[in-house]
Motif scaffolding. Structure first.
Motif, PDB file in Angstrom:
ATOM      1  N   ASP A  14       0.782  -1.072  -0.117  1.00 15.45           N
ATOM      2  CA  ASP A  14       0.014   0.062   0.043  1.00 15.45           C
ATOM      3  C   ASP A  14       1.011   1.246  -0.002  1.00 15.45           C
ATOM      4  O   ASP A  14       0.460   2.290  -0.550  1.00 15.45           O
ATOM      5  N   GLU A  15       1.964   1.321   0.757  1.00 16.63           N
ATOM      6  CA  GLU A  15       2.974   2.322   0.845  1.00 16.63           C
ATOM      7  C   GLU A  15       3.589   2.687  -0.549  1.00 16.63           C
ATOM      8  O   GLU A  15       3.739   3.829  -0.967  1.00 16.63           O
ATOM      9  N   ILE A  16       3.944   1.409  -1.193  1.00 18.17           N
ATOM     10  CA  ILE A  16       4.793   1.787  -2.442  1.00 18.17           C
ATOM     11  C   ILE A  16       4.213   1.478  -3.963  1.00 18.17           C
ATOM     12  O   ILE A  16       4.905   1.568  -4.820  1.00 18.17           O
ATOM     13  N   LYS A  17       2.838   1.082  -3.782  1.00 22.17           N
ATOM     14  CA  LYS A  17       2.374   0.615  -4.915  1.00 22.17           C
ATOM     15  C   LYS A  17       2.199   1.630  -6.097  1.00 22.17           C
ATOM     16  O   LYS A  17       2.203   1.263  -7.373  1.00 22.17           O
ATOM     17  N   GLY A  18       2.592   3.116  -5.884  1.00 24.32           N
ATOM     18  CA  GLY A  18       2.417   4.088  -7.092  1.00 24.32           C
ATOM     19  C   GLY A  18       3.939   4.426  -7.420  1.00 24.32           C
ATOM     20  O   GLY A  18       3.928   5.150  -8.594  1.00 24.32           O
ATOM     21  N   TYR A  19       4.930   3.499  -7.371  1.00 22.56           N
ATOM     22  CA  TYR A  19       6.288   3.726  -7.736  1.00 22.56           C
ATOM     23  C   TYR A  19       6.903   2.640  -8.696  1.00 22.56           C
ATOM     24  O   TYR A  19       6.378   1.615  -8.463  1.00 22.56           O
ATOM     25  N   GLN A  20       7.646   3.194  -9.516  1.00 22.19           N
ATOM     26  CA  GLN A  20       8.149   2.182 -10.719  1.00 22.19           C
ATOM     27  C   GLN A  20       9.587   1.577 -10.144  1.00 22.19           C
ATOM     28  O   GLN A  20      10.083   0.465 -10.708  1.00 22.19           O
ATOM     29  N   LYS A  21      10.279   2.599  -9.335  1.00 20.28           N
ATOM     30  CA  LYS A  21      11.721   1.974  -9.012  1.00 20.28           C
ATOM     31  C   LYS A  21      12.016   2.150  -7.611  1.00 20.28           C
ATOM     32  O   LYS A  21      11.885   3.405  -6.958  1.00 20.28           O
ATOM     33  N   ILE A  22      12.031   0.979  -7.198  1.00 25.27           N
ATOM     34  CA  ILE A  22      12.150   1.176  -5.384  1.00 25.27           C
ATOM     35  C   ILE A  22      13.428   0.456  -4.907  1.00 25.27           C
ATOM     36  O   ILE A  22      13.767  -0.818  -5.348  1.00 25.27           O
ATOM     37  N   LEU A  23      13.939   1.096  -4.013  1.00 23.00           N
ATOM     38  CA  LEU A  23      15.257   0.413  -3.432  1.00 23.00           C
ATOM     39  C   LEU A  23      14.855   0.131  -2.197  1.00 23.00           C
ATOM     40  O   LEU A  23      14.491   0.843  -1.188  1.00 23.00           O
ATOM     41  N   ILE A  24      15.201  -1.193  -1.619  1.00 19.87           N
ATOM     42  CA  ILE A  24      14.913  -1.648  -0.244  1.00 19.87           C
ATOM     43  C   ILE A  24      16.456  -1.630   0.585  1.00 19.87           C
ATOM     44  O   ILE A  24      17.197  -2.266  -0.182  1.00 19.87           O
ATOM     45  N   VAL A  25      16.363  -0.935   1.490  1.00 19.58           N
ATOM     46  CA  VAL A  25      17.732  -0.641   2.514  1.00 19.58           C
ATOM     47  C   VAL A  25      17.489  -1.227   3.683  1.00 19.58           C
ATOM     48  O   VAL A  25      16.603  -1.039   4.571  1.00 19.58           O
ATOM     49  N   GLY A  26      18.371  -2.447   3.801  1.00 17.78           N
ATOM     50  CA  GLY A  26      18.254  -2.956   4.986  1.00 17.78           C
ATOM     51  C   GLY A  26      19.569  -2.406   5.935  1.00 17.78           C
ATOM     52  O   GLY A  26      20.076  -1.516   5.564  1.00 17.78           O
ATOM     53  N   CYS A  27      19.449  -2.943   7.216  1.00 21.09           N
ATOM     54  CA  CYS A  27      20.399  -2.498   8.311  1.00 21.09           C
ATOM     55  C   CYS A  27      21.274  -3.708   8.906  1.00 21.09           C
ATOM     56  O   CYS A  27      20.411  -4.624   9.350  1.00 21.09           O
ATOM     57  N   ASN A  28      22.365  -3.931   9.199  1.00 16.18           N
ATOM     58  CA  ASN A  28      23.211  -4.841   9.718  1.00 16.18           C
ATOM     59  C   ASN A  28      23.004  -4.887  11.121  1.00 16.18           C
ATOM     60  O   ASN A  28      23.779  -5.787  11.511  1.00 16.18           O
ATOM     61  N   GLU A  29      22.774  -3.994  11.805  1.00 17.66           N
ATOM     62  CA  GLU A  29      22.697  -3.987  13.028  1.00 17.66           C
ATOM     63  C   GLU A  29      21.567  -4.569  13.810  1.00 17.66           C
ATOM     64  O   GLU A  29      21.113  -5.683  13.479  1.00 17.66           O
ATOM     65  N   CYS A  30      20.943  -3.792  14.734  1.00 18.48           N
ATOM     66  CA  CYS A  30      19.739  -4.482  15.660  1.00 18.48           C
ATOM     67  C   CYS A  30      18.716  -5.418  15.018  1.00 18.48           C
ATOM     68  O   CYS A  30      18.024  -6.316  14.921  1.00 18.48           O
ATOM     69  N   THR A  32      18.952  -6.654  12.317  1.00 15.39           N
ATOM     70  CA  THR A  32      19.359  -8.043  11.664  1.00 15.39           C
ATOM     71  C   THR A  32      19.296  -9.230  12.664  1.00 15.39           C
ATOM     72  O   THR A  32      18.738 -10.234  12.515  1.00 15.39           O
ATOM     73  N   VAL A  33      19.748  -8.700  13.923  1.00 22.49           N
ATOM     74  CA  VAL A  33      19.714  -9.808  15.028  1.00 22.49           C
ATOM     75  C   VAL A  33      18.056  -9.983  15.478  1.00 22.49           C
ATOM     76  O   VAL A  33      17.919 -11.182  15.813  1.00 22.49           O
ATOM     77  N   CYS A  34      17.225  -9.229  15.327  1.00 25.94           N
ATOM     78  CA  CYS A  34      15.840  -9.540  15.600  1.00 25.94           C
ATOM     79  C   CYS A  34      15.214 -10.010  14.269  1.00 25.94           C
ATOM     80  O   CYS A  34      14.058 -10.151  14.413  1.00 25.94           O
ATOM     81  N   GLU A  35      15.840 -10.216  13.302  1.00 24.24           N
ATOM     82  CA  GLU A  35      15.446 -11.001  12.140  1.00 24.24           C
ATOM     83  C   GLU A  35      14.266 -10.144  11.446  1.00 24.24           C
ATOM     84  O   GLU A  35      13.211 -10.981  11.161  1.00 24.24           O
ATOM     85  N   SER A  36      14.258  -8.992  11.389  1.00 30.99           N
ATOM     86  CA  SER A  36      13.194  -8.227  10.830  1.00 30.99           C
ATOM     87  C   SER A  36      13.750  -7.242   9.406  1.00 30.99           C
ATOM     88  O   SER A  36      12.912  -6.747   8.794  1.00 30.99           O
ATOM     89  N   GLY A  37      14.796  -6.780   9.453  1.00 29.55           N
ATOM     90  CA  GLY A  37      15.532  -6.078   8.458  1.00 29.55           C
ATOM     91  C   GLY A  37      16.964  -6.152   8.243  1.00 29.55           C
ATOM     92  O   GLY A  37      17.378  -5.185   7.576  1.00 29.55           O
ATOM     93  N   GLY A  38      17.389  -7.324   8.416  1.00 27.69           N
ATOM     94  CA  GLY A  38      18.815  -7.683   7.833  1.00 27.69           C
ATOM     95  C   GLY A  38      18.837  -7.961   6.246  1.00 27.69           C
ATOM     96  O   GLY A  38      17.878  -7.799   5.426  1.00 27.69           O
ATOM     97  N   LYS A  39      19.907  -8.202   5.713  1.00 21.55           N
ATOM     98  CA  LYS A  39      20.049  -8.765   4.416  1.00 21.55           C
ATOM     99  C   LYS A  39      19.167  -9.954   3.872  1.00 21.55           C
ATOM    100  O   LYS A  39      18.642  -9.914   2.862  1.00 21.55           O
ATOM    101  N   LYS A  40      19.017 -10.674   4.979  1.00 19.22           N
ATOM    102  CA  LYS A  40      18.138 -11.948   4.452  1.00 19.22           C
ATOM    103  C   LYS A  40      16.519 -11.324   4.405  1.00 19.22           C
ATOM    104  O   LYS A  40      16.197 -11.644   3.433  1.00 19.22           O
ATOM    105  N   GLU A  41      16.326 -10.529   5.153  1.00 22.44           N
ATOM    106  CA  GLU A  41      14.787 -10.008   5.226  1.00 22.44           C
ATOM    107  C   GLU A  41      14.705  -9.173   3.973  1.00 22.44           C
ATOM    108  O   GLU A  41      13.534  -9.161   3.255  1.00 22.44           O
ATOM    109  N   VAL A  42      15.760  -8.252   3.635  1.00 24.03           N
ATOM    110  CA  VAL A  42      15.761  -7.465   2.559  1.00 24.03           C
ATOM    111  C   VAL A  42      15.461  -8.333   1.309  1.00 24.03           C
ATOM    112  O   VAL A  42      14.499  -8.045   0.426  1.00 24.03           O
ATOM    113  N   ALA A  43      16.211  -9.422   1.150  1.00 21.26           N
ATOM    114  CA  ALA A  43      16.177 -10.451   0.038  1.00 21.26           C
ATOM    115  C   ALA A  43      14.719 -11.109  -0.041  1.00 21.26           C
ATOM    116  O   ALA A  43      14.051 -11.100  -1.152  1.00 21.26           O
TER     117      ALA A  43
END
Ligand code: SF4
Ligand code: SF4
Length: 221
Positions: A14-30, A32-43
């Motif tokens: 719903d947030e991003i549906k109006g866009y054509q080019k979207i960059l997802i940016v993860g973070c290697n710190e907290c 990642t540890v709580c498994e919500s926004g690290g490299k794996k979750e980004v992929a």
């Protein structure tokens, strides 16, 4: 660490549906540890979104990158050369990272991909629990290392309240009464006399209810 959980994918779409080019940016710190926004979750999220837009017959480009930290200028600089190629950025960092990213790249819309919850610990894999609310005046020395600000539902400093039953909080029988934990720990440490001391009234002006705060350390500037 700062604990966050993934937003439902429907909300993200719903947030991003109006866009054509979207960059997802993860973070290697907290996150990642709580498994919500690290490299794996980004992929995983990038694949799910590509699949979604493909099924919708929409040509949407989704790219991904994970930074060491999103709460630090130095690491945010790493995407300076690429950010203008995107219509929007979806940050999987905590709310701090999302805001810092938005402050740095003001021409690009930045959206949050996680719900930031609290400062806490990994209790066990998949379970995180709160430990600190950053009140700005730590009183753990007087409470046997257990925080009544974050762990007592009523934030009382001379507990327990009348609702504590069999060591559980009256708010939820699944939650330990923080004051029972404090008493048990004081007993174990042979410091029960401390419990007799009435805790002084806390200066809440250092807490976040007093407005946004700032820490300045001249020794490291
Ligand atoms: S007393 Fe304040 S600073 Fe200390 S752990 Fe609790 S919330 Fe955090
Ligand atoms: S039962 Fe214990 S943790 Fe719950 S509100 Fe009362 S004193 Fe605080």
């Amino acid at each position: 660490m700062i604990v966050a959980k993934k937003k439902p994918i429907e909300e993200i779409i719903d947030e991003i549906k109006g866009y054509q080019k979207i960059l997802i940016v993860g973070c290697n710190e907290c996150v990642t540890v709580c498994e919500s926004g690290g490299k794996k979750e980004v992929a995983v999220l990038a694949s799910a979104l590509r699949m979604y837009f493909l099924n919708q017959g929409k040509d949407v480009k989704i790219d991904e990158v994970t930074l060491e930290r999103q709460c630090d200028h130095e690491y945010l600089e790493e995407i300076r050369k690429m950010i203008d190629q995107f219509d929007a950025v979806l940050s999987l960092a905590c709310g701090v990272g999302v805001q810092f990213l938005a402050e740095k790249y003001t021409r690009t819309p930045i959206y949050p991909g996680v719900d930031t919850s609290f400062m806490g610990v990994t209790q066990e894999r998949g379970i995180w629990t709160e430990r600190c609310q950053g009140c700005g005046q730590c009183i753990l020395a007087r409470t046997a290392g257990i925080c009544p600000v974050s762990r007592c539902a009523k934030r009382i400093f001379n507990g327990p309240c009348g609702g504590s039953t069999k060591g559980k909080c009256e708010i939820s029988r699944e939650i330990d009464c923080a004051w029972q934990l404090i008493i048990d720990r004081l007993k174990e440490l042979g410091r029960l006399d401390d419990y007799e001391q009435i805790q002084p009234i806390k200066d809440w002006s250092t807490e976040r209810a007093g407005g946004p705060r700032k820490v300045v350390r001249e020794d490291v500037r």
